[in-house]
Enzyme design. Sequence first.
Site, PDB file in Angstrom:
ATOM      1  CE1 TYR A 105      -1.760  -8.927  -0.896  1.00 54.03           C
ATOM      2  CE2 TYR A 105      -1.796 -11.426  -0.557  1.00 54.03           C
ATOM      3  CZ  TYR A 105      -1.951 -10.988  -1.303  1.00 54.03           C
ATOM      4  OH  TYR A 105      -1.409 -10.532  -2.854  1.00 54.03           O
ATOM      5  CE  LYS A 110       1.449  -9.223  -0.790  1.00 56.09           C
ATOM      6  NZ  LYS A 110       1.461  -9.941  -1.832  1.00 56.09           N
ATOM      7  CB  ILE A 152       5.090  -8.654   0.241  1.00 56.82           C
ATOM      8  CG1 ILE A 152       5.564  -8.334   1.709  1.00 56.82           C
ATOM      9  CG2 ILE A 152       5.036 -10.029  -0.060  1.00 56.82           C
ATOM     10  CD1 ILE A 152       4.418  -8.516   2.540  1.00 56.82           C
ATOM     11  CB  THR A 168       3.790 -16.049  -5.184  1.00 59.33           C
ATOM     12  OG1 THR A 168       3.241 -14.708  -4.936  1.00 59.33           O
ATOM     13  CG2 THR A 168       4.538 -16.708  -6.315  1.00 59.33           C
TER      14      THR A 168
END
Length: 291
Positions: free
Chosen positions: A136, A164, A206, A48
């Site tokens: 992740y 995640k 998250i 992001t």
Amino acid sequence: MSAFLKGTGVALATPFNSNGSIDYKGVESLVEYCINGGVEYMVVLGTTAESVTLSKEEKKELVQYIVKINNKRLPLVIGIGGNNTAAILEEMKDTDTSDFDAILSVVPMYNKPSQEGIYQHYKMINDQSPLPVLLYNVPSRTGTNMSAETTLRLSKLDKIVGIKEATDDFTQVLRILKDKPKDFLVISGDDALALPLVAAGGDGVISVIGQGFPEEFSNMIRLGLSGDTKEGFEILYKLLPVLDYAFEEGNPAGIKNILKKKGVCDDYLRLPLVPVSNDLADKIGEFVKSN
């Protein structure tokens, strides 16, 4: 050791100026907005953050600035990942991680490693990381899914403290939750599925949207963790339209427009990303105004 990763973490966007430079005033505004909104921790240099468009020097300066503004108020996680294992190990060595509590490292993208390749990649990171490591898995971005079996195998390594998980296969998430070690954290990487994951025994999220609505989103996750899922789902259903808007034309274009509408920072992006369309911006504006 990693209990701070329970609850709501937010994957911070990187505000830019109209000329493409980092908007440090906007960075400060965003960090303060998230802290005041009650999130549990912040993730720096994630997807992001448009981290793939940041130079090494910009990353260093941005990290130092966020560390300074945060001033040890919240735990911090740093994103260090990619598809060149040796380069990741070098980056970990060259990065000052003294003010961070964990590293978030994404499944290698584009070169599509096998499950054994993914395992060996993370084993190398585990063996050389100065901090606890969060896996992740985000197949929609990387083109490769890390299976539940590989995740569970990695969960036995000493520095790997959690994942995640952003697969759209919720059965895979359930398999991890069913067989994981007691202290291994399962954290949602999908805002819409965060509360269902917590209800199933997960540890939090998250979040992207959490930085746009930090108070509401972190409260929703806390309700889920305490077993008050009915009240939590009421918040989720209220936020559902804007969850769609945030990702309709890609991340972080959506969340940056939300933050602009909230008066937190502007919504400039770096190519190849562009701001959301006028139609979507209008829908976001109407939601923000009425909520």
